[in-house]
Design a protein around this motif. Sequence first.
Motif, PDB file in Angstrom:
ATOM      1  N   VAL A  50       8.581 -70.567 -33.240  1.00 19.04           N
ATOM      2  CA  VAL A  50       7.598 -70.892 -34.273  1.00 19.04           C
ATOM      3  C   VAL A  50       6.254 -71.227 -33.639  1.00 19.04           C
ATOM      4  O   VAL A  50       5.205 -70.697 -34.050  1.00 19.04           O
ATOM      5  CB  VAL A  50       8.079 -72.075 -35.139  1.00 19.04           C
ATOM      6  CG1 VAL A  50       6.964 -72.541 -36.079  1.00 19.04           C
ATOM      7  CG2 VAL A  50       9.308 -71.687 -35.950  1.00 19.04           C
ATOM      8  N   GLY A  53       4.852 -68.083 -31.755  1.00 17.34           N
ATOM      9  CA  GLY A  53       4.509 -67.035 -32.702  1.00 17.34           C
ATOM     10  C   GLY A  53       3.238 -67.350 -33.458  1.00 17.34           C
ATOM     11  O   GLY A  53       2.369 -66.478 -33.638  1.00 17.34           O
ATOM     12  N   PHE A  54       3.098 -68.599 -33.908  1.00 17.36           N
ATOM     13  CA  PHE A  54       1.889 -68.996 -34.645  1.00 17.36           C
ATOM     14  C   PHE A  54       0.661 -68.904 -33.739  1.00 17.36           C
ATOM     15  O   PHE A  54      -0.390 -68.400 -34.154  1.00 17.36           O
ATOM     16  CB  PHE A  54       2.043 -70.416 -35.183  1.00 17.36           C
ATOM     17  CG  PHE A  54       0.892 -70.858 -36.049  1.00 17.36           C
ATOM     18  CD1 PHE A  54       0.718 -70.302 -37.302  1.00 17.36           C
ATOM     19  CD2 PHE A  54       0.000 -71.814 -35.595  1.00 17.36           C
ATOM     20  CE1 PHE A  54      -0.357 -70.699 -38.109  1.00 17.36           C
ATOM     21  CE2 PHE A  54      -1.077 -72.212 -36.387  1.00 17.36           C
ATOM     22  CZ  PHE A  54      -1.248 -71.662 -37.649  1.00 17.36           C
ATOM     23  N   SER A  57      -0.236 -65.265 -33.270  1.00 16.65           N
ATOM     24  CA  SER A  57      -0.861 -64.658 -34.449  1.00 16.65           C
ATOM     25  C   SER A  57      -2.321 -65.068 -34.581  1.00 16.65           C
ATOM     26  O   SER A  57      -3.146 -64.290 -35.083  1.00 16.65           O
ATOM     27  CB  SER A  57      -0.081 -65.032 -35.714  1.00 16.65           C
ATOM     28  OG  SER A  57      -0.130 -66.426 -35.964  1.00 16.65           O
ATOM     29  N   TYR A  66      -1.442 -64.927 -43.176  1.00 14.97           N
ATOM     30  CA  TYR A  66      -0.578 -65.926 -43.798  1.00 14.97           C
ATOM     31  C   TYR A  66      -1.038 -66.241 -45.222  1.00 14.97           C
ATOM     32  O   TYR A  66      -0.239 -66.677 -46.055  1.00 14.97           O
ATOM     33  CB  TYR A  66      -0.572 -67.215 -42.979  1.00 14.97           C
ATOM     34  CG  TYR A  66       0.117 -67.100 -41.635  1.00 14.97           C
ATOM     35  CD1 TYR A  66       1.495 -66.989 -41.549  1.00 14.97           C
ATOM     36  CD2 TYR A  66      -0.630 -67.122 -40.456  1.00 14.97           C
ATOM     37  CE1 TYR A  66       2.127 -66.891 -40.317  1.00 14.97           C
ATOM     38  CE2 TYR A  66      -0.008 -67.024 -39.216  1.00 14.97           C
ATOM     39  CZ  TYR A  66       1.363 -66.906 -39.162  1.00 14.97           C
ATOM     40  OH  TYR A  66       1.984 -66.809 -37.926  1.00 14.97           O
ATOM     41  N   THR A 192       3.537 -60.539 -35.087  1.00 14.35           N
ATOM     42  CA  THR A 192       3.514 -61.961 -34.716  1.00 14.35           C
ATOM     43  C   THR A 192       3.705 -62.853 -35.942  1.00 14.35           C
ATOM     44  O   THR A 192       4.336 -63.909 -35.867  1.00 14.35           O
ATOM     45  CB  THR A 192       2.204 -62.329 -33.988  1.00 14.35           C
ATOM     46  OG1 THR A 192       1.083 -61.883 -34.775  1.00 14.35           O
ATOM     47  CG2 THR A 192       2.140 -61.675 -32.626  1.00 14.35           C
ATOM     48  N   TYR A 195       7.349 -62.630 -36.716  1.00 13.84           N
ATOM     49  CA  TYR A 195       8.100 -63.425 -35.732  1.00 13.84           C
ATOM     50  C   TYR A 195       8.031 -64.912 -36.082  1.00 13.84           C
ATOM     51  O   TYR A 195       9.045 -65.625 -36.003  1.00 13.84           O
ATOM     52  CB  TYR A 195       7.527 -63.174 -34.337  1.00 13.84           C
ATOM     53  CG  TYR A 195       8.274 -63.876 -33.232  1.00 13.84           C
ATOM     54  CD1 TYR A 195       9.494 -63.393 -32.775  1.00 13.84           C
ATOM     55  CD2 TYR A 195       7.764 -65.022 -32.633  1.00 13.84           C
ATOM     56  CE1 TYR A 195      10.192 -64.035 -31.755  1.00 13.84           C
ATOM     57  CE2 TYR A 195       8.446 -65.668 -31.616  1.00 13.84           C
ATOM     58  CZ  TYR A 195       9.650 -65.168 -31.176  1.00 13.84           C
ATOM     59  OH  TYR A 195      10.332 -65.808 -30.169  1.00 13.84           O
ATOM     60  N   THR A 196       6.853 -65.384 -36.470  1.00 14.07           N
ATOM     61  CA  THR A 196       6.691 -66.794 -36.827  1.00 14.07           C
ATOM     62  C   THR A 196       7.521 -67.154 -38.049  1.00 14.07           C
ATOM     63  O   THR A 196       8.241 -68.158 -38.066  1.00 14.07           O
ATOM     64  CB  THR A 196       5.208 -67.108 -37.104  1.00 14.07           C
ATOM     65  OG1 THR A 196       4.417 -66.727 -35.978  1.00 14.07           O
ATOM     66  CG2 THR A 196       5.013 -68.597 -37.368  1.00 14.07           C
ATOM     67  N   SER A 199      11.254 -67.029 -37.194  1.00 16.05           N
ATOM     68  CA  SER A 199      11.633 -68.185 -36.377  1.00 16.05           C
ATOM     69  C   SER A 199      11.726 -69.443 -37.229  1.00 16.05           C
ATOM     70  O   SER A 199      12.634 -70.269 -37.062  1.00 16.05           O
ATOM     71  CB  SER A 199      10.621 -68.395 -35.242  1.00 16.05           C
ATOM     72  OG  SER A 199      10.612 -67.304 -34.354  1.00 16.05           O
ATOM     73  N   SER A 233      11.000 -65.985 -26.115  1.00 22.28           N
ATOM     74  CA  SER A 233       9.775 -65.697 -26.867  1.00 22.28           C
ATOM     75  C   SER A 233       8.885 -64.718 -26.114  1.00 22.28           C
ATOM     76  O   SER A 233       8.319 -63.793 -26.706  1.00 22.28           O
ATOM     77  CB  SER A 233       9.007 -66.999 -27.140  1.00 22.28           C
ATOM     78  OG  SER A 233       9.715 -67.824 -28.038  1.00 22.28           O
TER      79      SER A 233
END
Length: 297
Positions: A50, A53-54, A57, A66, A192, A195-196, A199, A233
């Motif tokens: 998390v 990924g954040f 991004s 988002y 990404t 992925y976030t 996760s 990751s």
Amino acid sequence: VHERGRLQQLGISLAILTALLWGATSLEMRKAMVRLSTISVTALTSAIGVAMGFAASLLDGSGNRYLSLRLDGVVFAAVAGVLVFALGRFLWYLAINEIGASRSNSVVAAEALIAPVASVTVAKEGFGPLTILGSALVVLGVWLIYRSMGNRGGSEGGRKALGLGASVAAAFVFAFGSAFARLANLSTGSPTVTYTLSSLSALLASTPFLLRSGGFSAAMRNGHAALGGLFNSLASFSYWGALSLAPVPVVVPASQTFPVFTVLLSLTAYKGSERIDSYSVLGALLATLGVVLVSLP
């Protein structure tokens, strides 16, 4: 043409790096699970995912996505997260703990046999003509790995059965979960972001079980678990980077060499952490070759 070739070579290098990182992840997690529960390292990996990924991004300029997510993208990412990052990783780590990383990874790589079925049923895609030959090699490789574990009885026999069963189950879960991740990527427009979200959904799914096993405190203090989560990751990011630079038929076979890298790491940097014999080495080589053939168009 020269520039395209250079980018493809870079993509292949990133795919090989991915395989190396997946091998290192499995060996670090096996060391971590000497002291930690399987669910603890699973949840910690998702938490690291998390955060990374954040951050990724935001760095790649997709942070604003988002704010404009579609419901189908969120649902697909959540399903992929629960399947791949929660259930799939739990089964993978469980298998590693029971039969070792080198043997488990060679069986989990059989995901490539299941992926064509998943791609047809979930993502409505096809598969290549070398699937039958590749499948036969993977089956032979898995049989050799089974032989390498010997005829164990009692509790050892139970661990062998549990490890192999968890490895096969993880392969199925990874294959179908990845198909949902592909659908999520098409909706979100950003790997990404997917992925976030995935996760995060995995972390939320594993939290109730984590609380029963003592929470994050011990996992966060374990260097092997933290390093394994970091490697995992980084492997995801290098894999996506490879796919952006080189064709899928080139990247997938190169990245699926991770069982061989696991054996090599077990004999070098992680020497002594795994029991390696000729059956497991040959099984890993055949399974990897079969995976490469299945991945070709």
